[in-house]
Design an enzyme around this catalytic site. Structure first.
Site, PDB file in Angstrom:
ATOM      1  N   SER A 143      61.335 -14.841 102.830  1.00 34.19           N
ATOM      2  CA  SER A 143      62.502 -14.582 101.997  1.00 34.19           C
ATOM      3  C   SER A 143      62.531 -15.599 100.852  1.00 34.19           C
ATOM      4  CB  SER A 143      63.779 -14.622 102.848  1.00 34.19           C
ATOM      5  OG  SER A 143      64.861 -14.040 102.161  1.00 34.19           O
ATOM      6  N   GLU A 239      57.956  -7.749  99.980  1.00 28.08           N
ATOM      7  CA  GLU A 239      58.952  -7.185 100.893  1.00 28.08           C
ATOM      8  C   GLU A 239      60.316  -7.406 100.258  1.00 28.08           C
ATOM      9  OE1 GLU A 239      61.352  -8.931 102.966  1.00 28.08           O
ATOM     10  OE2 GLU A 239      60.927 -10.800 101.927  1.00 28.08           O
ATOM     11  N   HIS A 308      61.934  -8.847 106.505  1.00 26.50           N
ATOM     12  CA  HIS A 308      63.200  -8.957 107.223  1.00 26.50           C
ATOM     13  C   HIS A 308      63.249  -7.962 108.374  1.00 26.50           C
ATOM     14  CE1 HIS A 308      64.098 -10.968 103.412  1.00 26.50           C
ATOM     15  NE2 HIS A 308      65.115 -11.533 104.023  1.00 26.50           N
TER      16      HIS A 308
END
Length: 339
Positions: A143, A239, A308
């Site tokens: 992230s 992502e 995630h």
């Protein structure tokens, strides 16, 4: 941080500069030319926990300690891990100091971020890259931690790891890849669990190249900075979470207009968790990916277990891999840590 601690970190950096590591020009800067693999993890090693982005609660640290102890690892927490500064886990200088100190601490063998959120981009200019290069060790997260992983890889050529944060779900799938890659120094082939997540081929074929990537919005926010590695013939993985499809389109367009997509040899989209079409008429995510990727005439696929989600791969950034878009695999061509 005390003055003595700052002086120690500065001295470590100056010593590394004096070593005259061969340099190469990239992104308008001079960076080390030799790829550096950190030492592998071993039972009994100490892992440093840092909070370089969002705020951490004390219970998060205790949970992380329990999970890492199950893996046979000891834990050392950063001095500022429970600090608060607005929505950040402390002031920029203090969060950066914790990272620099963990690299300088010889008792710490790996560094794992507690969580993502936002804030890592703010501290990139404050990291001591010479010190990091001279004290190679595993650093991992995902992230917002994408910023740290890409900047450290770009500026030091050290392999970094896009994988679970300390507050992730340390289930069997995640732990298996973590241990095989970081403890056993294996060159693994990453493949989705059967029936768990479907692989969707965007463009068929195989491609080889250096594995680079992370969270799409964080990556897009870094474009134009000196903190990105070379994209030439790389395998780009991305992502995302919680973004409307038009925003994914906007970010991919930014990578395209910046000349990044035209340089890559292969493309992998992991998961787009909780991504929505939005309220206005919209393309589907599949249509957006086809619009941007098919003209590149490179192998590409969607659905890798990256990002995630509970089950996730540990992705070594900077290592050579071969991707197969027909069956959705990522094969490491070499170990990413030293045995």
């Amino acid at each position: 941080m005390t003055i003595k601690r700052r002086q120690f970190l500065t001295a470590c950096g100056l010593a590394a500069i004096a070593s005259q590591t061969p340099l190469v020009a990239a992104q308008g800067k001079l960076y080390p030319n030799t790829i550096l693999k950190p030492p592998r993890l071993q039972i009994g090693d100490t892992v440093g926990l840092i909070a370089p982005a969002g705020i951490i609660e004390p219970k998060d640290i205790e949970t992380a300690k329990e999970e890492l102890l199950k893996l046979g690892l000891k834990v050392k927490v950063g001095a500022h891990i429970l600090d608060r500064y607005g929505y950040l886990a402390g002031k920029d200088s203090d969060r950066a100091d914790d990272i620099n100190y963990m690299f300088s601490d010889h008792s710490v063998k790996a560094i794992i971020a507690m969580r993502g959120g936002w804030g890592c981009n703010r501290i990139l200019p404050l990291l001591n890259y010479s010190l990091i290069r001279s004290h190679p060790k595993i650093i991992m997260g995902y992230s917002d931690i994408t910023s740290l992983l890409l900047a450290i890889n770009a500026r030091t050529r050290m392999i970094t790891f896009h994988g679970p944060v300390a507050t992730s779900t340390w289930n069997q799938f995640t732990v298996d890849y973590f241990k095989r890659i970081l403890f056993n120094a294996e060159a693994v082939t990453m493949q989705n669990l059967t029936g768990e997540v479907a692989v969707e081929t965007i463009a068929p074929g195989k491609a080889r190249g250096k594995l680079v990537g992370g969270n799409l919005s964080v990556l897009a926010a870094m474009v134009g900075s000196p903190d990105l590695p070379s994209w030439n013939k790389s395998i780009l993985f991305v992502e995302e979470i919680g973004e409307d499809v038009y925003r994914v389109d906007r970010m991919l367009t930014q990578l395209k207009n910046a000349g990044i997509l035209n340089q890559i040899a292969g493309f992998i989209f992991g998961q787009c968790t909780n991504c929505r079409l939005g309220d206005e008429p919209s393309f589907t995510l599949k249509q957006v990916l086809q619009d941007h990727i098919l003209p590149l005439k490179i192998p590409a696929w969607y659905g890798s277990m990256i990002g995630h989600m509970k089950d996730k791969f540990t992705m070594p950034i900077g290592i050579e891999v071969e991707m197969n878009a027909d069956i959705g695999t990522i094969q490491m061509l070499e170990a990413s840590v030293k045995k």
